[in-house]
Design an enzyme around this catalytic site. Structure first.
Site, PDB file in Angstrom:
ATOM      1  N   HIS A   1     -52.137 -21.968  12.678  1.00  0.00           N
ATOM      2  CA  HIS A   1     -52.584 -22.924  14.087  1.00  0.00           C
ATOM      3  C   HIS A   1     -51.277 -23.108  15.495  1.00  0.00           C
ATOM      4  O   HIS A   1     -50.842 -23.041  15.063  1.00  0.00           O
ATOM      5  CB  HIS A   1     -53.252 -24.358  13.762  1.00  0.00           C
ATOM      6  CG  HIS A   1     -53.722 -24.893  14.973  1.00  0.00           C
ATOM      7  ND1 HIS A   1     -54.836 -25.433  15.269  1.00  0.00           N
ATOM      8  CD2 HIS A   1     -52.852 -25.826  15.023  1.00  0.00           C
ATOM      9  CE1 HIS A   1     -54.656 -25.955  15.868  1.00  0.00           C
ATOM     10  NE2 HIS A   1     -54.298 -27.041  16.034  1.00  0.00           N
TER      11      HIS A   1
ATOM     12  N   CYS B   1     -57.271 -22.682  19.547  1.00  0.00           N
ATOM     13  CA  CYS B   1     -56.093 -23.808  19.794  1.00  0.00           C
ATOM     14  C   CYS B   1     -55.145 -23.178  20.770  1.00  0.00           C
ATOM     15  O   CYS B   1     -54.207 -23.527  21.506  1.00  0.00           O
ATOM     16  CB  CYS B   1     -55.662 -24.370  18.552  1.00  0.00           C
ATOM     17  SG  CYS B   1     -54.950 -22.224  16.869  1.00  0.00           S
TER      18      CYS B   1
END
Length: 311
Positions: A256, A11
């Protein structure tokens, strides 16, 4: 606006790729690279693999594509995250493109060390690709705005006690005044908010308190004359507009990344969350300011500003 599939903890890579590839000044440089002659050279050439990915994103009809070949190429060069690829531009791009990328991303500063007992002064010029801005001051008090962080970064610091330096003119360790002065700013200014705090116990924790950042940034209004080493012509270009925010959700051990990017062609904000891309508002971007009571809250980690009036 096309997404990138997550290849497994990619990510951060995806978010930074989107920031690079949505920057039309960067892609203009990328499009002028020379294609390597052999298949083996093409497979291991980072700029060429970035160009292939850009063309796949722009020409394809899918909502997302996989950066598999580029990720494999980066792994071959042992580059674990695209955040470090801008440190390696000189290794991957030819000299002409390196010079153009330098104009696009490189910050020039001058570091000063002045002995407080005599007239000795040491000056050294250096460059950096990001300004690493602390979000706490020396007393661990929270800095309240991005402007406060910038002012604190360029604020002179007195080196005393165990931090004293040896003065060749005095012949002993003395108190020095350490300061950083700004010389030149690039077309794209990258600010790194030091949200991850390393303690003496080797424990790392995330600083999630609110830290607002503006859509427009004028460094002339933030820094004093003593903090700059630039003429009026250079300073006239120090007006910026926010282009992108890479945000982090979660803790230091688990989290994330996603990117909020202003489309220069559509004049709209988009959120790039791996393969999911959606249009958002400025209020959505402001949600990345942070919140002291919500440890897992999404917080801005990297800020990218573009010059309003590029040279």
């Amino acid at each position: 606006a096309v997404g990138l599939y997550n290849l497994g903890q990619s990510c951060c890579l995806n978010s930074l790729l989107q920031v690079f590839l949505m920057n039309i000044r960067f892609t203009r440089i990328l499009r002028r690279i020379q294609v390597p002659p052999s298949p083996a050279q093409r497979r291991s050439n980072v700029p060429y693999q970035m160009l292939l990915l850009l063309e796949e994103m722009q020409c394809g009809k899918c909502k997302a594509v996989g950066p598999t070949e580029l990720a494999r190429c980066l792994a071959e060069h042992r580059v674990k995250s695209l955040f470090f690829i801008n440190l390696c531009f000189g290794l991957f791009f030819p000299p002409l493109q390196v010079e153009e990328l330098s104009d696009l991303y490189t910050i020039c500063i001058q570091e000063h060390l002045a002995c407080q007992k005599c007239s000795l002064e040491i000056k050294s010029n250096s460059t950096m690709l990001t300004l690493p801005l602390p979000v706490l001051d020396a007393s661990s008090h929270r800095l309240k705005t991005l402007e406060d962080c910038l002012q604190y970064f360029f604020h002179p610091e007195e080196l005393t006690g165990q931090n004293m330096c040896f003065c060749q003119q005095c012949g002993r360790k003395t108190t020095f005044l350490q300061s950083t002065k700004l010389v030149h700013l690039p077309q794209t200014l990258t600010l790194h908010l030091k949200r991850f705090c390393f303690e003496r116990s080797s424990h790392t924790h995330k600083l999630s308190h609110s830290l607002p950042f503006p859509q427009e940034l004028d460094l002339r209004e933030i820094l004093t004359e003593d903090q700059c080493l630039a003429d009026d012509r250079e300073k006239a270009t120090w007006q910026y507009e926010l282009f992108a925010v890479v945000a982090h959700t979660g803790s230091t051990s688990f989290g994330h990344y996603c990117a909020y990017i202003w489309s220069l062609t559509e004049c709209k904000w988009y959120c790039f969350n791996d393969s999911e891309v959606c249009q958002v508002s400025w209020d959505d971007v402001k949600c990345t300011y942070g919140h002291s009571g919500l440890y897992w809250r999404e917080t801005a980690y990297l800020l990218f500003y573009m010059k309003k009036h590029p040279q």
